[in-house]
Motif scaffolding. Structure first.
Motif, PDB file in Angstrom:
ATOM      1  N   ARG A 116      39.858  21.070  54.499  1.00  0.00           N
ATOM      2  CA  ARG A 116      39.941  19.834  53.721  1.00  0.00           C
ATOM      3  C   ARG A 116      40.660  20.088  52.402  1.00  0.00           C
ATOM      4  NH1 ARG A 116      34.170  19.524  52.805  1.00  0.00           N
ATOM      5  NH2 ARG A 116      34.126  21.580  53.733  1.00  0.00           N
ATOM      6  N   ARG A 126      38.282  30.980  61.393  1.00  0.00           N
ATOM      7  CA  ARG A 126      37.828  32.204  62.060  1.00  0.00           C
ATOM      8  C   ARG A 126      38.122  33.456  61.240  1.00  0.00           C
ATOM      9  NH1 ARG A 126      40.025  30.438  67.899  1.00  0.00           N
ATOM     10  NH2 ARG A 126      41.212  29.072  66.538  1.00  0.00           N
ATOM     11  N   THR A 210      34.595  35.371  61.487  1.00  0.00           N
ATOM     12  CA  THR A 210      34.053  36.351  62.426  1.00  0.00           C
ATOM     13  C   THR A 210      35.066  37.454  62.722  1.00  0.00           C
ATOM     14  OG1 THR A 210      34.693  34.690  64.049  1.00  0.00           O
ATOM     15  CG2 THR A 210      32.357  34.929  63.611  1.00  0.00           C
ATOM     16  N   SER A 499      24.132  25.525  51.055  1.00  0.00           N
ATOM     17  CA  SER A 499      23.684  25.579  52.446  1.00  0.00           C
ATOM     18  C   SER A 499      22.926  24.319  52.845  1.00  0.00           C
ATOM     19  CB  SER A 499      22.837  26.825  52.673  1.00  0.00           C
ATOM     20  OG  SER A 499      21.695  26.778  51.868  1.00  0.00           O
ATOM     21  N   GLN A 503      26.901  15.566  50.899  1.00  0.00           N
ATOM     22  CA  GLN A 503      27.912  15.665  49.862  1.00  0.00           C
ATOM     23  C   GLN A 503      27.313  15.910  48.487  1.00  0.00           C
ATOM     24  OE1 GLN A 503      30.939  15.648  51.329  1.00  0.00           O
ATOM     25  NE2 GLN A 503      31.617  16.471  49.387  1.00  0.00           N
TER      26      GLN A 503
ATOM     27  N   LEU B 206      35.512  27.283  69.383  1.00  0.00           N
ATOM     28  CA  LEU B 206      35.566  27.833  68.026  1.00  0.00           C
ATOM     29  C   LEU B 206      34.191  28.410  67.673  1.00  0.00           C
ATOM     30  CD1 LEU B 206      37.006  28.094  65.211  1.00  0.00           C
ATOM     31  CD2 LEU B 206      36.011  25.878  64.656  1.00  0.00           C
ATOM     32  N   SER B 208      31.683  29.576  64.747  1.00  0.00           N
ATOM     33  CA  SER B 208      31.351  29.574  63.321  1.00  0.00           C
ATOM     34  C   SER B 208      30.220  30.564  63.084  1.00  0.00           C
ATOM     35  CB  SER B 208      30.885  28.188  62.876  1.00  0.00           C
ATOM     36  OG  SER B 208      31.962  27.395  62.514  1.00  0.00           O
ATOM     37  N   ASP B 209      30.076  31.010  61.832  1.00  0.00           N
ATOM     38  CA  ASP B 209      29.000  31.953  61.543  1.00  0.00           C
ATOM     39  C   ASP B 209      27.631  31.310  61.557  1.00  0.00           C
ATOM     40  OD1 ASP B 209      30.517  34.125  61.436  1.00  0.00           O
ATOM     41  OD2 ASP B 209      30.435  34.418  59.280  1.00  0.00           O
ATOM     42  N   THR B 212      25.397  25.401  59.548  1.00  0.00           N
ATOM     43  CA  THR B 212      25.912  24.534  58.487  1.00  0.00           C
ATOM     44  C   THR B 212      27.424  24.396  58.571  1.00  0.00           C
ATOM     45  OG1 THR B 212      24.115  25.338  57.126  1.00  0.00           O
ATOM     46  CG2 THR B 212      25.848  24.147  56.004  1.00  0.00           C
ATOM     47  N   ASN B 216      28.391  20.787  59.685  1.00  0.00           N
ATOM     48  CA  ASN B 216      28.856  20.019  58.529  1.00  0.00           C
ATOM     49  C   ASN B 216      30.361  20.064  58.362  1.00  0.00           C
ATOM     50  OD1 ASN B 216      26.259  19.354  57.950  1.00  0.00           O
ATOM     51  ND2 ASN B 216      26.043  20.761  56.225  1.00  0.00           N
ATOM     52  N   GLU B 217      30.988  21.183  58.714  1.00  0.00           N
ATOM     53  CA  GLU B 217      32.408  21.315  58.394  1.00  0.00           C
ATOM     54  C   GLU B 217      33.334  21.121  59.590  1.00  0.00           C
ATOM     55  OE1 GLU B 217      32.876  24.973  56.270  1.00  0.00           O
ATOM     56  OE2 GLU B 217      31.358  24.385  54.796  1.00  0.00           O
ATOM     57  N   GLN B 218      32.906  21.575  60.776  1.00  0.00           N
ATOM     58  CA  GLN B 218      33.815  21.507  61.915  1.00  0.00           C
ATOM     59  C   GLN B 218      33.586  20.294  62.803  1.00  0.00           C
ATOM     60  OE1 GLN B 218      36.308  23.490  62.079  1.00  0.00           O
ATOM     61  NE2 GLN B 218      35.664  24.895  60.486  1.00  0.00           N
ATOM     62  N   ALA B 224      32.262  15.703  57.028  1.00  0.00           N
ATOM     63  CA  ALA B 224      33.222  16.336  56.133  1.00  0.00           C
ATOM     64  C   ALA B 224      34.616  16.393  56.763  1.00  0.00           C
ATOM     65  CB  ALA B 224      32.747  17.732  55.758  1.00  0.00           C
TER      66      ALA B 224
END
Lengths: 538, 350
Positions: A116, A126, A210, A499, A503, B206, B208-209, B212, B216-218, B224
């Protein structure tokens, strides 16, 4: 006081707060069924994924260090030699990235170039190598500027002027006069940068995804996520050994290369840019700083002010509101108070311990010795290892684990090497004949220290205290393991806010980051004010 | 006074203020609940427990469930808390092997869903809640004109129609990620699950770790601007989507693929070596009491273990309860998870 007596305090400090906890956690992983697990080392190191981690850790650190030097040396020159409007303020601003929590820096980079981001998606979720390298340069720029620039501003410009008037080019006078004198500082600063990037954690966790793992990250994942203490211990040993051998080599090189010289006590070396070339150089350096250091910070501020409908102070107002749910447990504003208290205690401990250690090391002349290496080790040891070590080992003779002092003690452990690195070159550069002369004239050793060493050291000790304060404000890796949940520091509070979904916690995290940035800047500005030339009375 | 004097004075005052604020009133016994970051409780519910028992509770959140457990195991010789809540069935084997819990059976244990009790002989842990980990989807991306249908099974996720749409969490670092991996082990068998994952990888999964980042992001319904319409999350994510929405909304964009869900059960137990055993037991009683069980759904978005607990309308209206879930016994997970994760890493990331 004898050298041995001076060394006793830092040695004991290191033994109890560093060697003992780290040894405890390593032993947990390397002993099995009452004996040594001799197969652990070959088995873990035989794993190709472990070898990939080791190799990546080394080359990204080397590359980061070279890049940082290339970008930051012009900055060091500019601050040491050129006088321009806003120089003091900018000097402090440049130091801010170094002490920002890694969480915040990574978020700022993501805000800039993440999915974003302002300039579109350039960071692969990644894992992105360039983002890691850029963040490393961003972080360590100040190390080069402060360490190299610090010594540079003490060098007598008359030397170079003389060379120039004898016909040497600017480049030649730099190469043959300033460079040899600066080399100890460059080696010191590069070694610190290398150590930092070699043990890089937060940046790699957040931007490496990762795909990219440093030893530090692999140690955390092995310990905290898999409870694979065997792998963690072997990796921690590899990191310790790598750092130790690096320090020995660097220590020798630095000793051989350090040149005894007369240092100016005031920063009279700087002057206004006089030639066109100097003005262009100054402008180019300032633009580089603005782009590299300024843009992530600007994005950070922009995000802290963003609201649902535009821009405003909503996120800042939210910081003073007590949490209604158990989510945050403490008001974010309380975290600021915790951080300030911890930072003050940590810098006092670090300056005391580090100052004594530097004095002891200076007495020994040029051999680094066990203490010198031991003092640098906390820098190279995984914060995770230290943090877990604290939890496992510091329950006796008194249980310190619930104590208020646990956090500042861990922070000072990180800060002590800086105090030593900053004060030792100055101490070493003091001509021993001055001390001898004072002694011959009847001054006691303590009076010699007070009246010969201390005045020359004062500036670097204040710088060291400021650094320790700022390091403590931003420390994250060890704190996340040892800080009690009801007593979080600002970086911990930011991490927790980040975490949480939604927003508004994100905005609050950004606002807290800005607050932390301002606090850090204030700490460093206070130091800058204190070390203003011409205030000899304090 | 010199400038340095002033500066030191200011800093000293700040330090004293910080120290002063950290002193705690020593009235009655204080115990510490070790738990994960997702733990949440309504303040008044906790206060009434403290008022009724005279016990003050410090809630110590130490990261995700695995991290909290590992820290408890490392410090078991001298525990840093009295009760641990949040160890789930994927971690239970490790917790029981390490011997960190003292047996305790709360009075209400007979009223808990018996299928959730995974230590029925020794009662070292008590089930508190459960929640299915499922693949969730963005309703706006499926079933419309020119759009692919909602995936019916997790096998569908390997089809070209869903290419580059799925985001999962790394099972090495995330508990829903591990749960989904275990679901695939159960569904495809130890010999077949890696092949399934290779097909997912070829279809652009994909990794992610953490949850969240993934949600939330992907995830495109994560708020988001993410680009992926399928995510490994919970069957209870839809009510969370509605309740956390700003501005508020009454319909959710999040749907649940009810095939291939893994049943996650969370437990609490009294930590061995606690100096406050009686109070610690009272806290475990409280965790399965009506008051706390009724408070769980809207705070942590999981189902309460206590049978007959009334669920709030806001929860039941949106939450999904898959008719079938997959599970693997804790002892088997404990002995094989590291191998599975290692093989998964080599196949999907390495």
């Amino acid at each position: 006081m004898s050298g041995a007596a001076l060394a006793a305090v830092p040695a004991l400090f290191l033994a109890y707060f560093f060697a003992w906890p780290v040894a405890r956690i390593l032993l947990e992983g390397l002993r099995a069924n009452g004996g040594w697990d001799t197969a652990a080392v070959p088995e873990v190191l035989g794993d190709p994924s472990v070898r990939r981690v080791v190799w990546f850790t080394a080359w990204q650190a080397a590359l980061s260090t070279v890049l940082t030097l290339l970008v930051a040396l012009p900055g060091a020159f500019v601050f040491a030699r050129l006088r321009f409007r806003g120089r003091g303020l900018l000097r402090a601003v440049v130091t801010i990235p170094f002490v920002l929590p890694t969480v915040v820096v990574a978020s700022a980079f993501l805000a800039l170039a993440g999915p974003r981001g302002l300039i579109g998606e350039r960071i692969d979720p990644r894992g992105s190598l360039w983002a890691i390298l850029a963040a490393h340069v961003f972080f360590n720029y100040a190390v080069i500027v402060r360490t190299v620039g610090g010594l540079w501003s003490h060098l007598d410009p008359a030397l170079e002027d003389a060379a120039r008037s004898l016909g040497a080019s600017r480049w030649r006078s730099f190469r043959e006069l300033s460079w040899p004198l600066l080399r100890p500082a460059v080696v010191a600063a590069s070694s610190i940068t290398f150590l930092f990037t070699f043990t890089s954690f937060g940046v790699v966790v957040l931007l490496g995804g990762t795909r990219y793992q440093t030893l530090e990250v692999a140690i955390l994942r092995a310990t905290r996520d898999r409870l694979d203490l065997r792998t963690a211990s072997v990796l921690a040993l590899v990191q310790l050994l790598a750092v130790l051998s690096l320090l020995v080599v660097l220590g020798r090189t630095a000793d051989r290369r350090s040149v005894r010289q007369r240092l100016l006590s005031a920063s009279d070396a700087a002057r206004r840019p006089s030639t066109r070339g100097e003005r262009v150089f100054l402008a180019a350096t300032l633009v580089t700083m603005a782009v590299l250091l300024g843009s992530p910070l600007a994005v950070l501020i922009e995000r802290s002010l963003r609201t649902a409908g535009g821009y405003g102070l909503d996120s800042y107002r939210a910081l003073t509101v007590a949490p209604s749910r158990s989510a945050a447990l403490v008001q974010p504003a309380d975290a600021i108070r915790n951080s300030l208290g911890f930072a003050f205690a940590a810098s006092v401990i670090a300056v005391l311990v580090g100052g004594l250690a530097a004095a002891a090391l200076a007495r020994r002349g040029h051999s680094q010795g066990l203490l010198g290496i031991g003092l640098m080790l906390p820098l190279g040891t995984s914060a995770v290892t230290v943090g877990f070590g604290f939890l496992v080992a510091l329950d006796r003779p008194v249980d310190l684990r619930a104590s208020w002092w646990l956090v500042p003690l861990a922070h000072s452990l990180v800060a002590v090497p800086f105090v030593v690195r900053i004060t030792l070159p100055v101490l070493r550069s003091i001509d021993p004949r001055l001390r001898e002369a004072a002694g011959t004239l009847g001054a006691s050793p303590s009076r010699v220290w007070r009246e010969v060493d201390l005045p020359m050291l004062r500036r670097s000790m204040l710088v060291a205290a400021g650094f320790a304060f700022a390091i403590s404000l931003g420390e994250f890796g060890a704190t996340v393991l040892i800080a009690r949940p009801d007593r979080p520091t600002v970086p911990i509070a930011i991490f927790r806010l980040l975490s949480q979904p939604g927003q508004s916690p994100f905005g609050e995290a950004m606002a807290m980051s800005v607050v932390l940035m301002v606090l850090t800047a204030a700490a460093i500005l206070v130091i800058e004010r204190l070390r203003t030339p011409g205030l000899g009375e304090f | 006074m010199t400038r340095r004097g002033i500066a030191l004075l200011v800093l000293g005052v700040v330090l004293l203020a910080a120290c002063g604020s950290s002193s705690r009133k020593a009235n009655g016994e204080t115990i510490t609940l070790l738990t994960h970051d997702a733990f949440a409780i309504t303040d008044s519910v906790l206060k009434s427990f403290e008022r009724d028992t005279g016990v003050t509770v410090i809630i110590s959140k130490g990261g995700d469930a695995g991290q909290v457990l590992n820290q408890a195991i490392l410090t078991k010789a001298s525990p840093t808390g009295d009760v641990l809540f949040g160890v789930d069935n994927t971690l239970l084997g490790r917790a029981l092997d390490a011997g960190i819990f003292d047996p305790y059976r709360p009075g209400a244990s007979g009223k808990l869903d018996p299928s959730l009790d995974l230590d029925p002989q020794q009662h070292r842990v008590t089930p508190v809640d459960f929640g299915p980990v499922c693949v969730d989807f963005d309703k706006r991306a499926f079933g419309g004109e020119g759009q692919p249908p909602v995936p019916a099974t997790i096998e569908d996720l390997t089809k070209p129609a869903y290419k580059d749409q799925l985001v999962v969490e790394n099972p090495a670092t995330s508990s829903p990620g591990l749960a989904f991996l275990l679901a695939t082990v159960r569904r495809y068998g130890e010999d077949g699950f890696l092949d399934y994952w290779r097909r997912l990888k070829a279809n652009g999964v994909l990794v992610s770790d953490g949850w969240t980042q993934a949600y939330n992001e992907q995830f495109s319904a994560g708020g988001a601007g993410g680009k992926r319409s399928l995510v490994v999350s919970y069957a209870t994510s839809p009510p969370a989507d509605v309740l956390y929405a700003t501005p508020s909304k009454t319909e959710t964009d999040v749907g649940v693929v009810t095939d291939g869900c893994f049943q996650q059960v969370e437990f609490a137990g009294v930590l061995k070596g606690t100096k406050h055993q009686a109070s610690a037991r009272k806290l475990v009683d409280f965790l399965v009491s009506d008051a706390f069980q009724a408070d769980i759904a809207l705070n942590m978005f999981v189902y309460p273990a206590l049978e007959g607990t009334k669920l709030p309308d806001a929860f039941t209206k949106y939450a999904v309860k898959p008719s079938q879930t997959l599970t693997i016994p804790p002892a088997e997970i404990a002995s094989k998870r590291d191998t599975w994760i290692k093989d998964w890493t080599a196949a999907v990331i390495g």
